[in-house]
Design a protein around this motif. Structure first.
Motif, short mmCIF file in Angstrom:
data_model
loop_
_atom_site.label_atom_id
_atom_site.label_comp_id
_atom_site.label_asym_id
_atom_site.label_seq_id
_atom_site.Cartn_x
_atom_site.Cartn_y
_atom_site.Cartn_z
N ILE A 1 31.26 38.95 -32.99
CA ILE A 1 31.20 38.28 -34.28
C ILE A 1 31.41 39.25 -35.44
O ILE A 1 32.14 38.97 -36.39
CB ILE A 1 29.84 37.55 -34.43
N ILE A 2 30.77 40.40 -35.35
CA ILE A 2 30.93 41.44 -36.37
C ILE A 2 31.34 42.72 -35.64
O ILE A 2 30.48 43.52 -35.24
CB ILE A 2 29.63 41.67 -37.17
N PRO A 3 32.63 42.93 -35.41
CA PRO A 3 33.08 44.12 -34.66
C PRO A 3 32.57 45.41 -35.30
O PRO A 3 32.52 45.54 -36.52
CB PRO A 3 34.61 44.02 -34.75
N ASN A 4 32.17 46.35 -34.44
CA ASN A 4 31.65 47.64 -34.89
C ASN A 4 30.44 47.50 -35.80
O ASN A 4 30.22 48.32 -36.69
CB ASN A 4 32.75 48.44 -35.60
N PHE A 5 29.63 46.47 -35.56
CA PHE A 5 28.48 46.19 -36.44
C PHE A 5 27.53 47.38 -36.52
O PHE A 5 26.89 47.61 -37.56
CB PHE A 5 27.72 44.95 -35.97
N ALA A 6 27.40 48.14 -35.43
CA ALA A 6 26.42 49.24 -35.41
C ALA A 6 26.76 50.35 -36.39
O ALA A 6 25.90 51.16 -36.73
CB ALA A 6 26.31 49.80 -33.99
N GLN A 7 28.01 50.38 -36.86
CA GLN A 7 28.40 51.41 -37.82
C GLN A 7 27.83 51.14 -39.21
O GLN A 7 27.73 52.06 -40.03
CB GLN A 7 29.93 51.53 -37.87
N GLU A 8 27.50 49.87 -39.49
CA GLU A 8 26.93 49.56 -40.80
C GLU A 8 25.55 48.94 -40.74
O GLU A 8 24.79 48.98 -41.72
CB GLU A 8 27.85 48.61 -41.58
N ALA A 9 25.18 48.38 -39.61
CA ALA A 9 23.89 47.72 -39.48
C ALA A 9 22.76 48.75 -39.42
O ALA A 9 22.96 49.87 -38.94
CB ALA A 9 23.86 46.84 -38.24
N PRO A 10 21.57 48.38 -39.88
CA PRO A 10 20.42 49.30 -39.83
C PRO A 10 19.79 49.32 -38.43
O PRO A 10 18.63 48.94 -38.24
CB PRO A 10 19.47 48.72 -40.87
N ILE A 11 20.58 49.76 -37.45
CA ILE A 11 20.03 49.91 -36.09
C ILE A 11 19.18 51.19 -36.07
O ILE A 11 19.29 52.05 -36.96
CB ILE A 11 21.14 49.94 -35.04
N GLU A 12 18.33 51.33 -35.06
CA GLU A 12 17.47 52.50 -34.97
C GLU A 12 18.10 53.56 -34.05
O GLU A 12 18.63 54.54 -34.51
CB GLU A 12 16.09 52.08 -34.47
N ARG A 13 18.05 53.32 -32.74
CA ARG A 13 18.62 54.26 -31.79
C ARG A 13 19.42 53.52 -30.72
O ARG A 13 19.05 52.43 -30.31
CB ARG A 13 17.53 55.10 -31.11
#
Length: 430
Positions: free
Chosen positions: A58-70
């Motif tokens: 749905i949101i490709p490469n979301f981890a590059q901008e999302a506030p993920i932790e680890r």
């Protein structure tokens, strides 16, 4: 609030609600999302971890901008007794491959980011409002009631959590069954990133998922968990409600005892408690999925019972994303056909059946029953494993015994036939 009629009103600003709002608004529909808390994620306490495969589409490469932790690159599973801990430890770069990776998240932060994405797509979002009831005319849901105000929509999506009172008011389900839900308690304990990486043997920005069976849930159905965040640890216990009723230890006491365990105490030493929360967790799998389709209404995420605990993995967030995507497809189809009837909306069920959501729930449908009816997993087997390890590693200087004889005496306490039957039932349920 707007007086206009919306294309869709979504109740609940968790992952399922915000993803549905994002997808519908992105297609130009008039969407209103209503969240009871002060912001999306304010009432979520998930452990928490998201498997990326569903959101990545749905949101490709979301981890590059999302506030993920680890990024989770280490999986640990433990059988714990009062004084011992036997652990399977798996590390692999394969766990971090994009599209099949997973991340620890703090929902209060992560859900706000999803809310912002939905707003950027054009959704209208209102927080701090409780929905008291639904507008129902001639059997069709036509919107929601908040206090004295009525808000109308062609479609209403219920994403209001495991204890969805709105779904219950519609008669979609009855009271939650005690063996279908668990009570969870979680603490977030702040520690420096360098300390977390040293104690959990992690590289920078990588983390650990650690699940425990045995004493964390007082030897009953449930367990403990640890997820490493950037500068904190999410630590908690979960216990099935039906077992809590029969037991003599409360969930807060389980959590406190878990923290004091000789394996856990050094991991959190010097940490600062920054959050404490409790929550009901859906754990019945396919057996607890209620009616999810009605005239003008769909149910998604936890409200639909879309969650699964396999003992070695706990999944719910990816099911929330997947069910929201299927619901959005159904709403878009209904909008195009101008048909919001229950019959037409059966396409939602079709989309679910074609997705990983129902495929996984159906595949693992027997596992919750297996856990519930095999209490030895949470008391007998942790003790057996601990006693076997003690015979292997504790040197007393006495007369040595053959290894097979030492191991078999512990198996006999449970029974070889019983162990074989449990193994067979467990494998079949998976």
């Amino acid at each position: 609030m707007s007086d206009d009629k919306f294309d869709a009103i979504i109740v609940g600003g968790g992952i399922a609600g915000t993803i549905a709002a994002y997808l519908l608004a992105k297609e130009g529909l008039g969407v209103l999302l209503i969240e009871r808390g002060n912001y999306s994620g304010s009432k979520n306490m998930t452990g928490g971890r998201i498997y990326s495969h569903s959101l990545e589409k749905i949101i490709p490469n979301f981890a590059q901008e999302a506030p993920i932790e680890r990024k989770i690159t280490r999986e640990k599973i433990s059988l714990m007794t009062e004084e011992s801990n036997v652990t399977l430890d798996y590390y692999s770069d394969m766990l971090g491959v994009q599209g099949s990776d997973s991340y620890s998240v703090l929902r209060g932060v992560f859900d706000q980011w999803l809310q912002e994405k939905a707003e950027e797509a054009g959704a209208e979002i209102i927080a701090g409002i409780r929905i008291d009831d639904l507008i129902v005319r001639d059997g069709k849901v036509c919107g929601v009631i908040a206090g004295d105000e009525e808000l109308e929509a062609d479609m209403t999506i219920l994403a209001d959590g495991v204890n969805s009172l709105l779904a219950q008011k519609l008669g979609f389900r009855g009271e939650l069954k005690p063996d279908h839900v668990a009570v969870g308690a979680k603490e977030v304990i702040e520690l420096p990133a360098s300390v977390i990486e040293d104690r959990f043997n992690c590289r920078e920005n990588e983390g650990t998922s650690w699940l425990f069976a045995g004493t964390p849930s007082a030897g009953r159905v449930g367990g403990g968990f640890i997820y490493t965040n950037k500068n904190s640890i999410s630590l908690g216990v979960v216990a099935t409600l039906s077992d809590l009723i029969e037991g003599n230890k409360s969930v807060p006491q389980m959590l406190e005892d878990f923290k004091q365990h000789p394996v856990i105490e050094p991991l959190i030493k010097g940490g600062k408690l920054i959050e404490y929360s409790g929550h009901l967790v859906p754990e019945g799998g396919l057996a607890m999925v209620p009616q999810i389709i009605g005239d003008g209404v769909l149910v998604v995420g936890d409200a639909a019972g879309f969650c699964m605990n396999l003992g070695y993995a706990v999944r719910g967030m990816d099911f929330a994303v997947g069910s929201a995507e299927c619901a959005a497809k159904a709403v878009l189809s209904a909008k195009e056909a101008q048909n919001f009837s229950k019959g037409f909306l059966q396409c939602y069920q079709t989309f679910l059946d074609e997705s990983f959501v129902m495929k996984d729930l159906k595949h693992y449908k027997d596992f919750p029953h297996f856990l519930e009816h095999t209490p030895r997993i949470f008391d007998g087997y942790p003790r057996m494993a601990a006693d076997m390890m003690a015979d292997l590693f504790v040197v007393k200087g006495g007369t040595p015994q053959p290894l097979m004889k030492n191991m078999f005496k512990h198996v006999k306490k449970i029974g070889l036939v019983t162990l074989a039957k449990d193994a067979w039932k467990g494998v079949r349920s998976l």
